[in-house]
Each structure stands twice: as C-alpha cells, then as structure tokens.
Design a protein around this motif. Structure first.
Motif, PDB file in Angstrom:
ATOM      1  N   ASP A 100       0.670  -1.314   0.019  1.00  0.00           N
ATOM      2  CA  ASP A 100       0.137  -0.001   0.001  1.00  0.00           C
ATOM      3  C   ASP A 100       0.945   1.364  -0.099  1.00  0.00           C
ATOM      4  O   ASP A 100       0.584   2.255  -0.585  1.00  0.00           O
ATOM      5  CB  ASP A 100      -0.837  -0.101   1.341  1.00  0.00           C
ATOM      6  CG  ASP A 100      -1.984  -0.995   1.262  1.00  0.00           C
ATOM      7  OD1 ASP A 100      -2.492  -1.448  -0.013  1.00  0.00           O
ATOM      8  OD2 ASP A 100      -2.788  -1.280   2.275  1.00  0.00           O
ATOM      9  N   GLU A 101       1.765   1.163   0.778  1.00  0.00           N
ATOM     10  CA  GLU A 101       2.801   2.452   0.628  1.00  0.00           C
ATOM     11  C   GLU A 101       3.577   2.595  -0.595  1.00  0.00           C
ATOM     12  O   GLU A 101       3.820   3.775  -0.824  1.00  0.00           O
ATOM     13  CB  GLU A 101       3.757   2.154   1.917  1.00  0.00           C
ATOM     14  CG  GLU A 101       3.176   2.149   3.290  1.00  0.00           C
ATOM     15  CD  GLU A 101       2.561   3.626   3.562  1.00  0.00           C
ATOM     16  OE1 GLU A 101       3.154   4.597   3.125  1.00  0.00           O
ATOM     17  OE2 GLU A 101       1.597   3.651   4.227  1.00  0.00           O
ATOM     18  N   VAL A 102       3.680   1.538  -1.192  1.00  0.00           N
ATOM     19  CA  VAL A 102       4.541   1.701  -2.667  1.00  0.00           C
ATOM     20  C   VAL A 102       3.355   2.421  -3.481  1.00  0.00           C
ATOM     21  O   VAL A 102       3.696   3.245  -4.286  1.00  0.00           O
ATOM     22  CB  VAL A 102       4.954   0.302  -3.119  1.00  0.00           C
ATOM     23  CG1 VAL A 102       5.447   0.485  -4.637  1.00  0.00           C
ATOM     24  CG2 VAL A 102       5.935  -0.145  -2.331  1.00  0.00           C
ATOM     25  N   ILE A 103       2.140   2.104  -3.458  1.00  0.00           N
ATOM     26  CA  ILE A 103       0.878   2.515  -4.203  1.00  0.00           C
ATOM     27  C   ILE A 103       0.821   4.167  -3.942  1.00  0.00           C
ATOM     28  O   ILE A 103       0.768   5.050  -4.990  1.00  0.00           O
ATOM     29  CB  ILE A 103      -0.216   1.774  -4.127  1.00  0.00           C
ATOM     30  CG1 ILE A 103       0.029   0.438  -4.711  1.00  0.00           C
ATOM     31  CG2 ILE A 103      -1.234   2.379  -4.798  1.00  0.00           C
ATOM     32  CD1 ILE A 103      -0.963  -0.677  -4.366  1.00  0.00           C
ATOM     33  N   LEU A 104       0.952   4.405  -2.617  1.00  0.00           N
ATOM     34  CA  LEU A 104       0.818   5.891  -2.237  1.00  0.00           C
ATOM     35  C   LEU A 104       2.112   6.468  -2.866  1.00  0.00           C
ATOM     36  O   LEU A 104       1.880   7.489  -3.335  1.00  0.00           O
ATOM     37  CB  LEU A 104       0.932   5.780  -0.711  1.00  0.00           C
ATOM     38  CG  LEU A 104      -0.331   5.484  -0.126  1.00  0.00           C
ATOM     39  CD1 LEU A 104      -0.092   5.448   1.451  1.00  0.00           C
ATOM     40  CD2 LEU A 104      -1.572   6.504  -0.446  1.00  0.00           C
ATOM     41  N   HIS A 105       3.352   6.023  -2.966  1.00  0.00           N
ATOM     42  CA  HIS A 105       4.484   6.566  -3.457  1.00  0.00           C
ATOM     43  C   HIS A 105       4.294   7.077  -4.891  1.00  0.00           C
ATOM     44  O   HIS A 105       4.872   7.997  -5.367  1.00  0.00           O
ATOM     45  CB  HIS A 105       5.646   5.558  -3.168  1.00  0.00           C
ATOM     46  CG  HIS A 105       6.892   6.029  -3.853  1.00  0.00           C
ATOM     47  ND1 HIS A 105       7.342   7.422  -3.354  1.00  0.00           N
ATOM     48  CD2 HIS A 105       7.603   5.551  -4.619  1.00  0.00           C
ATOM     49  CE1 HIS A 105       8.641   7.497  -4.148  1.00  0.00           C
ATOM     50  NE2 HIS A 105       8.869   6.404  -4.978  1.00  0.00           N
ATOM     51  N   THR A 261      12.938   3.583  -0.231  1.00  0.00           N
ATOM     52  CA  THR A 261      13.280   2.057  -0.204  1.00  0.00           C
ATOM     53  C   THR A 261      12.070   1.587   0.437  1.00  0.00           C
ATOM     54  O   THR A 261      11.256   2.287   1.621  1.00  0.00           O
ATOM     55  CB  THR A 261      14.416   2.049   0.342  1.00  0.00           C
ATOM     56  OG1 THR A 261      14.581   2.506   1.900  1.00  0.00           O
ATOM     57  CG2 THR A 261      15.599   2.465  -0.032  1.00  0.00           C
ATOM     58  N   PHE A 262      11.549   0.663   0.311  1.00  0.00           N
ATOM     59  CA  PHE A 262      10.415  -0.363   0.931  1.00  0.00           C
ATOM     60  C   PHE A 262      11.113  -1.656   1.506  1.00  0.00           C
ATOM     61  O   PHE A 262      11.168  -2.666   0.475  1.00  0.00           O
ATOM     62  CB  PHE A 262       9.351  -0.290  -0.046  1.00  0.00           C
ATOM     63  CG  PHE A 262       8.620   0.911  -0.278  1.00  0.00           C
ATOM     64  CD1 PHE A 262       7.664   1.403   0.569  1.00  0.00           C
ATOM     65  CD2 PHE A 262       9.310   1.493  -1.487  1.00  0.00           C
ATOM     66  CE1 PHE A 262       7.348   2.662  -0.002  1.00  0.00           C
ATOM     67  CE2 PHE A 262       8.744   2.845  -1.899  1.00  0.00           C
ATOM     68  CZ  PHE A 262       7.717   3.466  -1.041  1.00  0.00           C
ATOM     69  N   LYS A 263      10.827  -2.210   2.457  1.00  0.00           N
ATOM     70  CA  LYS A 263      11.480  -3.275   3.118  1.00  0.00           C
ATOM     71  C   LYS A 263      10.361  -4.245   3.565  1.00  0.00           C
ATOM     72  O   LYS A 263       9.274  -3.756   4.280  1.00  0.00           O
ATOM     73  CB  LYS A 263      12.412  -3.095   4.490  1.00  0.00           C
ATOM     74  CG  LYS A 263      12.997  -4.301   4.848  1.00  0.00           C
ATOM     75  CD  LYS A 263      13.965  -4.382   6.255  1.00  0.00           C
ATOM     76  CE  LYS A 263      14.538  -5.512   6.349  1.00  0.00           C
ATOM     77  NZ  LYS A 263      13.473  -6.553   6.643  1.00  0.00           N
ATOM     78  N   LEU A 264      10.331  -5.543   3.171  1.00  0.00           N
ATOM     79  CA  LEU A 264       9.338  -6.446   3.527  1.00  0.00           C
ATOM     80  C   LEU A 264      10.068  -7.198   4.807  1.00  0.00           C
ATOM     81  O   LEU A 264      11.371  -7.330   4.832  1.00  0.00           O
ATOM     82  CB  LEU A 264       9.478  -7.478   2.442  1.00  0.00           C
ATOM     83  CG  LEU A 264       8.494  -6.719   1.213  1.00  0.00           C
ATOM     84  CD1 LEU A 264       8.504  -8.003   0.186  1.00  0.00           C
ATOM     85  CD2 LEU A 264       7.132  -6.356   1.549  1.00  0.00           C
ATOM     86  N   PRO A 265       9.179  -7.767   5.651  1.00  0.00           N
ATOM     87  CA  PRO A 265       9.740  -8.105   6.765  1.00  0.00           C
ATOM     88  C   PRO A 265      10.424  -9.461   6.601  1.00  0.00           C
ATOM     89  O   PRO A 265       9.957 -10.225   5.826  1.00  0.00           O
ATOM     90  CB  PRO A 265       8.574  -8.515   7.520  1.00  0.00           C
ATOM     91  CG  PRO A 265       7.397  -8.613   6.707  1.00  0.00           C
ATOM     92  CD  PRO A 265       7.723  -7.525   5.606  1.00  0.00           C
TER      93      PRO A 265
END
Length: 272
Positions: A100-105, A261-265
């Motif tokens: 969701d945060e990527v899409i907002l980006h 940057t977007f980190k996955l757990p």
C-alpha cells in the motif's frame, strides 16, 4: 559505601563479560530466578511463555528496524516464534501494508504510462521479495535456527518451486503497467539464471528489463557493495530509480540512494 557499590558493579560487569552472546539464553536467565520456594517456581513457570514471547517479538522487531545486525542464526529459543510469524496472516498483512505504501508513493511520481520517457526504473530483490523461501525452511525445519546451507538451498532453487510472496505479483505488474522499467537485482549466482527465470515466470512475473545476478567478479563482494555498484551502473545510464523493494537492508545500503526504499519483513536470516 559508594566505593563498595562501584566495586560490586565492576565485578558484575567482568562476570557478564566472560559469557559470550552465543551462550546467553533467556531460558537460562528465567531459570536462574527459580528457587526451592514452590510459590516462586510457580511464578517463573507461569510467566515463562509470556516473557519468552515478548523477548522473541522484541528480537524480531529489532532485526526489522536494523538495530540487530550481522546475526548468523536466530536465537534457538526464538526459532518457533520467527516461524510462527513468517507463516502467519500477520506477515501477509505486513506485506500488504508495504505494498500500500508503494502505491501511495506512486502519487508523488511525475511518470505515467503516457508521459514516461523510458528512463524511470524500479528495483526488486528476488528471494523473499518476489519469490518466497518459506517452503524451503518448512521442509528443512530451520527458520534461521541454523546457518543456511548454500549447497542445499541452491539445489532447492534449481527445483523452481518457490511460490510468489503474497500480493507481490499484483504490485509488480502495477508498476510495470505504469511504464516503469523493472530491474531485478539478486544475490543469486549467475549459474542459477535458468532456474531463476523459469521460477519467476511460473510464479507470474515477466516483462522485466534486466535480471542481474552475481557473476564471478561479484562473488567476493559483500552484497551491499555489489547492489550499490549495480545501482550506480543504472544511474550512469540515465535511469531514475524511483524505488527499491527488498527484504534485506543490504539491498538499500551505499550510494546512489533511490528516491524511496521499501523493506519487506524477514527475520529468518541476515545478508550483509
């Protein structure tokens, strides 16, 4: 009196120092609280699972925010906790939030499919970003409790059976359909290219601009150096890297820095 307190603290510090981090185990610490008193033993027993769960969740959280680094294995007392999280709906919910945060980006980007000049780029890692290694850990029962056996892991990669990480296929194609060039930069070795390509396509990923794997000249480099050099190469070609998505902090380290940057757990292993 102050001097006595100081000497006592100094002695305690020395005693703690002789115990290595590998020897420390929260189970031992809790057991040491026990006594011959039945009431005290009952208190320790009843609080054991709660305290251990909190400790392990704290350990996992601090891995994710990069306070804990360079660990070789998950603490033995926390292996089942890590396994429970990585196979839970909470893990999937956390991935969804990152997506969701990527899409907002995207809302801050000037690029759309009708306006892109072909030089807008996005970088994905592969393992535990696009393809999940959870089945490997399930079949081997490790979940970070032992150091990864590279030979066994590469044999598993060659089977081409890694499933997609939940929700990532949809995000991948949403980015691609916006006219953004996708680059896959993985620490997998070059001789695994055929298996990697087959597995990616079977999992639903296709249409990338370049798949970059580690050649012989890269094998002695730390992952963070290798990936930083590949980003440098992309920017030298004129690409604007709008984002990098990965499960390891080493995918983001070094220059040039992407816009986001977007980190996955992933607290199963640490890659430097």
């Amino acid at each position: 009196m102050d001097r006595s307190i100081f000497l006592s603290l100094a002695l305690a510090s020395l005693l703690v120092g002789v115990v290595s981090a590998h020897d420390w185990n929260i189970l031992n610490q809790l057991k040491s609280l026990g006594s011959s008193s039945p009431s005290q033993n009952a208190f320790v027993s009843s609080g054991l699972s709660t305290n251990l769960k909190r400790y392990c969740e704290s350990w996992r959280f601090n891995v994710e925010v990069h306070n804990i680094r360079n660990f070789d294995v998950v603490p033995q007392e926390c292996v089942s906790h890590v396994q429970n999280y990585m196979t839970s709906s909470q893990y999937e919910d956390d991935v969804v939030r990152a997506v969701d945060e990527v899409i907002l980006h995207f809302g801050s980007m000037c690029c759309s499919k009708s306006k892109c000049d072909g030089m807008d780029a996005w970088i994905f890692d592969i393992d535990d970003t696009l393809l999940s290694t959870i089945p490997y850990h399930k079949s081997n029962g490790f979940f970070g409790g032992e150091k990864l056996n590279s030979t066994k892991f590469e044999d598993w990669i060659r089977k081409r059976k890694a499933p997609p990480v939940p929700h990532m296929v949809k995000l991948y194609h949403e980015i691609r359909e916006r006219g953004i060039k996708i680059f896959l930069i993985s620490s997998r070795k070059e001789y695994l290219r055929s298996a990697t390509v087959d597995n990616l396509i079977q999992a639903g990923y296709y249409g990338w601009s370049n798949l970059i794997l580690r050649g012989l000249e890269d094998e002695q480099k730390e992952v963070k150096q290798y990936k930083s050099e590949k980003r440098t190469w992309l920017t030298s070609l004129g690409y604007r890297v709008w984002g990098v998505m990965a499960d390891q902090w080493s995918s983001f380290a070094g220059c040039p820095l992407p816009k986001r940057t977007f980190k996955l757990p992933n607290s199963i292993y640490y890659v430097a």
